[in-house]
Design an enzyme around this catalytic site. Structure first.
Site, PDB file in Angstrom:
ATOM      1  CB  SER A 208     -57.399  39.113  41.684  1.00 51.62           C
ATOM      2  OG  SER A 208     -57.872  40.408  41.495  1.00 51.62           O
TER       3      SER A 208
ATOM      4  CD  GLU B 175     -41.288  37.194  39.664  1.00 49.30           C
ATOM      5  OE1 GLU B 175     -40.700  38.250  39.978  1.00 49.30           O
ATOM      6  OE2 GLU B 175     -40.777  36.328  38.969  1.00 49.30           O
TER       7      GLU B 175
ATOM      8  CD  GLU C 176     -38.500   4.627  39.139  1.00 48.03           C
ATOM      9  OE1 GLU C 176     -37.996   5.566  38.473  1.00 48.03           O
ATOM     10  OE2 GLU C 176     -39.701   4.592  39.469  1.00 48.03           O
TER      11      GLU C 176
ATOM     12  CD1 TRP D  52     -31.379  47.799  43.777  1.00 45.60           C
ATOM     13  CD2 TRP D  52     -33.215  46.767  43.061  1.00 45.60           C
ATOM     14  NE1 TRP D  52     -31.218  47.534  42.432  1.00 45.60           N
ATOM     15  CE2 TRP D  52     -32.329  46.891  41.970  1.00 45.60           C
ATOM     16  CE3 TRP D  52     -34.438  46.151  42.833  1.00 45.60           C
ATOM     17  CZ2 TRP D  52     -32.626  46.425  40.689  1.00 45.60           C
ATOM     18  CZ3 TRP D  52     -34.728  45.691  41.560  1.00 45.60           C
ATOM     19  CH2 TRP D  52     -33.829  45.829  40.506  1.00 45.60           C
TER      20      TRP D  52
ATOM     21  NE  ARG E 216     -31.764  38.667  35.477  1.00 48.88           N
ATOM     22  CZ  ARG E 216     -33.064  39.016  35.559  1.00 48.88           C
ATOM     23  NH1 ARG E 216     -33.854  38.902  34.504  1.00 48.88           N
ATOM     24  NH2 ARG E 216     -33.568  39.473  36.685  1.00 48.88           N
TER      25      ARG E 216
END
Lengths: 379, 379
Positions: free
Chosen positions: B318, B310, B56, B178, B215
């Site tokens: 869990s 992560e 505002e 990967w 990063r």
């Protein structure tokens, strides 16, 4: 060759027509034909069923049905080189010559050794202008199985799998009804209907007692387009190296062809009197005592353009790991079953990421609440 | 209330502005504001960073910068109820009153107990027309974490996972470089940047020695919009019930805040002299000797709107199985690693399909060659 807008439009139409035979032409290829004169379509057709008229015959008949027009001097667009040999029907190249077509445009040459180039040569010898290669890639893709088999003697191999997001096919106790929704299960019916044969392992048969047929009532909109008798029922192939199946299983209650494959080193138990729709064959087995997949696909390639693997993690994994698979159709449900669930696929224990099978995305779409991935797994 | 076309247009613009603060406003909510008179936009702004001016204030300053116009008699569209209390900045409700606005349109009330309804009451008491609820759902969704925390004291919990098509995160030997491509890994950087805290387990820290920071160089286009110093670095939370981490790990080399959580029954080893950016806390542990997740999220809810998990299959499992998760972001690579690979997620051994967690698709898109699924896992 510089194709005209009209050429491309007409061949696109022929390709679309060809695809209408997807569920019915086995073991023949899907073919479409459009006959035009001065930009006007006089006739069109597609091959519906093996033994029935070819696409060109349908299109010519339609063109000749109006006495004012007729196919004489017209152009025919055909998705596959017209046949040159007497099979169950007379050669289409002859029909095109007889009808005095001026020009024939062919999308892709027929790799069938009985035809390859001869149909085109026949037409040219008769003075017809023949142009080849229009929308070749698209036309090739209508019949991947027919093309592969004519070129290599082996069928196109599609592996069908279904799993949760975390790659499980069932809970630890085997419960799996249902991972995927009714739309995905109906889609599997369509997948079956367009394959010549369906291969499974004896473990799947003994565990689930499936019928493995195409159920007309579960085909959705496809059922409106094709009558039950028109639909192709795939040959049901059971890999049963130790001849464990028994005639009381659900599979045998349906009278479409069944092929039982056992190992040739196995002393055959011939006590079973199988009904006439069941055939037994013995093939070489590999070091693990399972039917040798090279032998299997060579055998099936004698009669089948395409084979659908609907099997457990071990057989599906062998087909992929040994490089027999062409396409993987994976139905993925928005569920997580957890690490204690049953794994989707058994592959060798790779030690580097560079060893894993190559996979390319061909198509991805929603099927009900699930996702269907079509993947190119030709390495 | 029947909103005018102009109302909807202006609030949509305010919502779009609010979203520009997604990566910088933590722990404050994202807010946007548009000031208009006679259908003309006089000023607009959004909240950029905690401690800096609210949306505002930016919008009013812009409106007042042109001496011919000014905010007097204007309408302000605000995505969140204007604040009524003195925090690090004076209350925005006061600024709107001081500037003699005629009307304030509020998308959603502020659930913050220090504000809830009071900002609106202050404005109405000053004779300003206040209309509430325009594009409420859209405005709510800009700040799911802020909203949840204000309503329940608990943070919004996002679980991030990445796997192959067959639900594996690594080969049997641990090789995983990967699974997903560079675009997906860059997307994880953005995911980190918009969460207040990032939670992982000690096993992940010891196995991979990650830095777990945002990063700037890997943020793609986001780096052009935000300077490195403006970006929020999430609090890095390590669940380390038995205090096993050591100060030589990569995590500690980066001087953004770290929280080490161990079990309160564990005799603390205080030999380590942690640098000032590292804080240790002891929480109750559950029967398995792991940090009690209820305690953890209550603790983090004191300072964080949103938490990104992560972690490995056990901790992620869990969080989901115990119902703490709100959202699952799953990066899926077009690969198959086979059943010997490492499982994506550990869940209880369910015995019926009815027991598996509920999952709803929120968003699905390609990130490079991978697919990113955003899933609602609130049960």
């Amino acid at each position: 060759m510089n194709w005209s807008v009209e050429d491309i439009e007409m061949m696109s139409r022929a390709i679309k027509l060809a695809r209408q035979g997807l569920y019915t032409t086995q073991p023949n290829p899907c073919v479409g034909c459009v006959v035009t004169k001065d930009g006007q379509i006089l006739g069109e057709g597609f091959h519906i069923k093996a033994g029935g008229p070819h696409a060109e015959v349908h299109a010519l008949a339609m063109a000749n049905s109006d006495s004012n027009l007729g196919a004489k001097g017209a152009t025919a667009y055909v998705t596959l080189e017209p046949c040159s040999h007497y099979g169950r029907t007379p050669p289409c190249a002859e029909a095109l010559i007889h009808n005095k077509l001026a020009r024939v445009v062919v999308a892709v040459e027929d790799p069938n050794p009985q035809v390859c180039g001869r149909g085109i040569a026949m037409l040219r010898d008769a003075g017809i202008q023949v142009d080849v290669g229009l929308l070749q890639d698209e036309a090739y893709k209508i019949n991947p199985g027919f093309m592969k088999r004519m070129e290599t003697g082996l069928p196109w191999v599609t592996v069908k799998l279904a799993s949760s997001l975390d790659g499980k096919t069932a809970l630890a106790n085997g419960a799996s009804k249902w991972i995927t929704g009714p739309e995905a299960r109906r889609d599997v019916q369509r997948l079956r209907a367009r394959h010549c044969a369906l291969v499974t392992g004896v473990e799947t048969i003994l565990a689930d007692n499936p019928s493995l047929n195409v159920r007309h009532s579960e085909l959705g909109s496809l059922a409106d387009r094709h009558s039950e008798s028109d639909l192709h029922q795939p040959l049901r192939v059971v890999l049963d190296s130790r001849a464990r199946v028994t005639s009381d299983l659900a599979l045998f209650a349906i009278e479409s062809p069944i092929l039982l494959v056992s190992c040739d080193d196995y002393p055959a138990i011939e006590q079973q009197s199988w009904p006439s729709h069941v055939k037994q064959v013995k093939l070489n087995c590999d070091e693990s005592g399972r039917v040798d997949l090279n032998e299997l696909f060579k055998y099936l390639g004698k009669q089948c353009n395409s084979v659908l693997i609907e099997a457990g993690a071990t057989l599906a994994g062998s087909v992929i790991a040994k490089g027999h698979g062409d396409e993987l159709v994976l139905y993925q449900a928005l569920k997580m079953l957890g690490s204690s669930g049953r794994n989707l696929i058994t592959l060798p224990e790779y030690t580097a990421m560079s060893q894993i099978p190559a996979i390319k995305l061909v198509d991805e779409r929603k099927v009900g609440a699930d996702t269907r991935l079509t993947l190119d797994i030709r390495s």
